[in-house]
Design an enzyme around this catalytic site. Sequence first.
Site, short mmCIF file in Angstrom:
data_model
loop_
_atom_site.label_atom_id
_atom_site.label_comp_id
_atom_site.label_asym_id
_atom_site.label_seq_id
_atom_site.Cartn_x
_atom_site.Cartn_y
_atom_site.Cartn_z
N HIS A 29 -60.59 -41.69 157.53
CA HIS A 29 -60.03 -40.52 156.84
C HIS A 29 -59.69 -40.83 155.39
O HIS A 29 -59.56 -39.92 154.58
CB HIS A 29 -58.78 -40.01 157.57
CG HIS A 29 -59.10 -39.36 158.87
ND1 HIS A 29 -58.58 -39.80 160.06
CD2 HIS A 29 -59.92 -38.34 159.18
CE1 HIS A 29 -59.05 -39.06 161.04
NE2 HIS A 29 -59.87 -38.16 160.54
N LYS A 38 -53.47 -38.41 166.54
CA LYS A 38 -54.35 -39.59 166.42
C LYS A 38 -54.04 -40.27 165.10
O LYS A 38 -53.62 -39.61 164.15
CB LYS A 38 -55.81 -39.16 166.46
CG LYS A 38 -56.21 -38.61 167.80
CD LYS A 38 -57.69 -38.78 168.01
CE LYS A 38 -58.09 -38.12 169.33
NZ LYS A 38 -59.45 -37.63 169.30
N HIS A 87 -56.81 -43.07 160.20
CA HIS A 87 -57.46 -44.38 160.06
C HIS A 87 -58.28 -44.47 158.78
O HIS A 87 -58.38 -43.49 158.03
CB HIS A 87 -58.31 -44.69 161.30
CG HIS A 87 -59.37 -43.68 161.55
ND1 HIS A 87 -60.56 -43.69 160.88
CD2 HIS A 87 -59.41 -42.63 162.40
CE1 HIS A 87 -61.29 -42.68 161.31
NE2 HIS A 87 -60.62 -42.02 162.22
N1 ARG Z 1 -60.77 -33.28 161.87
C1 ARG Z 1 -62.14 -33.63 161.64
C2 ARG Z 1 -62.36 -35.11 161.92
O1 ARG Z 1 -61.44 -35.90 161.86
C3 ARG Z 1 -62.59 -33.36 160.23
C4 ARG Z 1 -62.57 -31.92 159.82
C5 ARG Z 1 -63.43 -31.64 158.63
N2 ARG Z 1 -63.38 -30.28 158.19
C6 ARG Z 1 -63.95 -29.23 158.79
N3 ARG Z 1 -63.76 -28.05 158.31
N4 ARG Z 1 -64.70 -29.39 159.86
O2 ARG Z 1 -63.48 -35.49 162.20
#
Ligand code: ARG
Length: 564
Positions: free
Chosen positions: A131, A125, A128
């Site tokens: 992030h 993905k 964006h």
């Molecule tokens: N990949 C997740 C997202 O884009 C964020 C992860 C954050 N870290 C965690 N340990 N849950 O929403």
Amino acid sequence: MDFKLEIAQLLQEVTQLSKQEIVDAIEIPPNKEMGDFAYPCFRLAKQFRKAPPLIAQQLSEKIEKPNFVEEIKVQGAYLNFFVKKAFFAQEVLQEVLLKKENYGKSTVGEGKTIVIDYSSPNIAKPFHVGHLRSTVIGNALYHIFEKLGYVCQGVNHLGDWGTQFGKLIVAYKKWGSQQAVEESGIQELMRIYVKFHDEAEKAPELEEEARGWFVKMQNGEKEALSLWKWFYDISIKEFDRVYDMLGVHFDAYTGESFYNDKMDAVVEELKQKNLLKQSEGAMIVDLEEEKMPPCLIIRKDGGTLYATRDITAALYRKKTYDFHKCIYLTALDQNLHFAQWFAVIKKMGYDWWQDLIHVPFGLVSLDNGKLSTRHGNVVLMEELLHQAIEETRKIIEEKNPDLPNKEEVAKKVGIGAVIFNDLYNSRIKDVVFSWERMLNFDGETGPYVQYTHARACSILRKGQCSLPEQIDYANLTDEASMEVLKLLGQFPEKIQEAADKLEPFVVTRHLVNLSQAFNKFYHDNSILNSQEPIKQARIALVIAVKMVLAEGLAILGIQAPEQM
Ligand code: ARG
């Protein structure tokens, strides 16, 4: 010399309070008529059974003026301390010039590890703007804690596992081609992923097929895994380009897939501890007591979930790093997710659940569509950063067309502007992207602070200045110089405050204040054309400001060009 501590020492004897209590209560007054430090006596009213102004009066009579204090004035319920100006100037400047980029460093964190889980985009993905915030705030907190002596571990918890990869494999086999993926990378993966969802509405059996592929992934079947690995590599390559531009590094890329072989043991532990319950074919941890919806651990079809991996990751990190704190940076909408699985860790009997901290932040919104892209409504980070550089280049072309290294400077300033903009307010506030505002060289912006730093560099370059051997600090007691000194002196405590609040904006704002004060100093005083020994004293101040601005920007993850 720590002025607050010295004052606390003095007051300790006459108040019976602890030094720390007094230090915490000491304020920095908003204007100079109220002195450099103020101690409010309101809290003493109970103990002394007197009106606070009277207490202030009596305390002032009891204490002896120390050698660094010019005057102690009682104003209302406050004891206001006026520090001897030349003494103050000497204390602050000597410290900055001696410690250089280590000014503000402390040892409070020594021997303690902080794990920072940030950025964490999802494979296949796009990276964006959402992030961006996690990346930029996490990176700043990393530097802030590091400065305080903590050992930091930056972890990128990539979203690289889950049923969506089954869908992607089906989509790729049906509508994708190797060539298109190689040419357009994540764009193409995104296209076929969206197509999968459209098609699956008409043909629900596609979902079944996708689940099948995910099961194959989980069982380690070769074709499934090699496709997944391919998507992974393509994504990482794109993410790394963005990290390179932002100057962000991670100590570990342990994404969700890293925990595949570690979840069984955790599920077993939950069972052993009697925490797992069957519910409609799934396995949950009930959180009724905590007044939250249950935390889903295993899906009906046997699959694990985001929370299962987060719980497993927390146990792994505790074992691996024995962290003092583990900090998670995500948008506010994940509040419930974190609250739920933190509660599971607590129920498992681990008292370190209290060291898990979710640090949420607000959304990014775009300045009325000016940022709209060819790619629909996701704004891609890489594109946005290129746009920032491009806009900056235009400004440089207009303001300073003869600047050497224009390309390099446009990069540092453009990207710096984006980072600074993100860190300017309390995290929870939404960030608005407006090129005009972000890139205003006179506004409260990254370019403004960078420009101020470059101005200090240019003074020193023009005068071919080096660090003066002798400084007569009595020449720095004018109002503008004193304001600069005061802000320089506060830099270390601002870093501590930013860490305590988990708010990089404390540093960001301080740099704006310091820049403003320096520009006023520059405006009010001539530097290179002044007489000796004033000139040497002012040069020393310019050197100190240059150092602190550069170090402050570095902490935020922003570069400081010497010329712009
Ligand atoms: N990949 C997740 C997202 O884009 C964020 C992860 C954050 N870290 C965690 N340990 N849950 O929403």
